[in-house]
Design an enzyme around this catalytic site. Structure first.
Site, mmCIF file in Angstrom:
data_model
loop_
_atom_site.group_PDB
_atom_site.id
_atom_site.type_symbol
_atom_site.label_atom_id
_atom_site.label_comp_id
_atom_site.label_asym_id
_atom_site.label_seq_id
_atom_site.Cartn_x
_atom_site.Cartn_y
_atom_site.Cartn_z
ATOM 1 N N LYS A 31 -6.599 3.545 -3.444
ATOM 2 C CA LYS A 31 -7.037 3.505 -2.044
ATOM 3 C C LYS A 31 -7.315 4.917 -1.557
ATOM 4 O O LYS A 31 -6.566 5.852 -1.852
ATOM 5 C CB LYS A 31 -5.942 2.840 -1.208
ATOM 6 N N ASP A 84 0.866 -1.177 0.000
ATOM 7 C CA ASP A 84 0.000 0.000 0.000
ATOM 8 C C ASP A 84 0.907 1.232 0.000
ATOM 9 O O ASP A 84 1.470 1.597 1.031
ATOM 10 C CB ASP A 84 -0.886 0.014 1.243
ATOM 11 N N LYS A 108 -9.872 0.387 -2.663
ATOM 12 C CA LYS A 108 -9.790 0.084 -1.237
ATOM 13 C C LYS A 108 -10.176 1.331 -0.458
ATOM 14 O O LYS A 108 -9.595 2.400 -0.663
ATOM 15 C CB LYS A 108 -8.380 -0.366 -0.837
#
Length: 223
Positions: A153, A89, A182
């Site tokens: 995300k 991430d 996400k």
């Protein structure tokens, strides 16, 4: 269908210690979460705990502010994958974005994608949607849609504003189907988690994962 399969059980506090990491890994195994997301320092130990399970191991790159040099992020990514991470991430460089230095952001994402593609691992790019305008979120979608990322995300969880249904809907509208979303930041109960999934998110970053799953089990709903 269990909501647990959409959750990255997350612990990214700077005060986390090895006992905390073991605890979240054990919880992820027990509740069958999709992944755990932990600091890079603990990846090697977590790999040992999760090997042989269906729980993926995620860690963060350039976290939480994203303004470290892209070469440093690339080295972080290489080390994380070497130590056993399945998913990365990465926080994008908001400073470069606000400076309209898109060439820098293109170099950054190309460098990271080379690493994740080589190892066939999952890449999520964090844009910190709570700090961006509607037009800026669309601009991020336009930029990253051209690269082999797996997820865009919403948030790190460190900004004042985390995930929103509106941001997820906007991202889903402006991203190709191949790029998933996400949602993370401020997801503390089942009701909000389900709203985000219904809006188009396919992964949720949560520290309140067990409360969310417990809420789902008593909700009578589909997840």
């Amino acid at each position: 269908m269990s909501i647990a399969q959409f959750i990255d059980h997350t612990l990214l506090k700077s005060s986390a210690h090895s006992g905390d990491i073991e605890k979240v890994c054990r919880e992820a195994l027990a509740y069958r979460f999709k992944a755990v997301c932990i600091p890079p320092y603990f990846v090697r130990d977590a790999r040992e705990l999760l090997t042989g399970s269906t729980v993926n191991l995620a860690t963060v790159i350039g976290f939480p502010f994203g303004y470290s040099h892209y070469q440093a992020k690339t080295e972080e990514a290489i080390r994380a994958l070497e130590e056993g991470a399945d998913e990365l991430d990465m926080v994008f460089n908001l400073s470069a974005f606000r400076s309209n230095d898109l060439a820098y952001l293109e170099t950054e994402i190309q460098s990271i994608c080379e690493v994740t593609e080589k190892h066939n691992k999952t890449l999520k790019v964090i844009i910190e949607s709570g700090l961006l305008s509607r037009d800026e979120i669309i601009k991020c979608c336009t930029l990253y849609r051209h690269y082999p990322i797996d997820f865009l995300k919403t948030s790190t969880g460190y900004a004042e504003k985390g995930a929103t249904v509106e941001a997820v809907l906007l991202m889903r509208e402006h991203l190709p189907a191949a790029i998933q979303i996400k949602a993370s930041g401020g997801i503390r109960d089942y009701a909000f988690a389900k709203q985000l999934l219904d809006a188009g998110a396919t992964r949720l970053g949560c520290s309140a994962s067990i409360a969310i799953v417990t809420g789902a089990s008593g909700s009578g709903n589909g997840y």
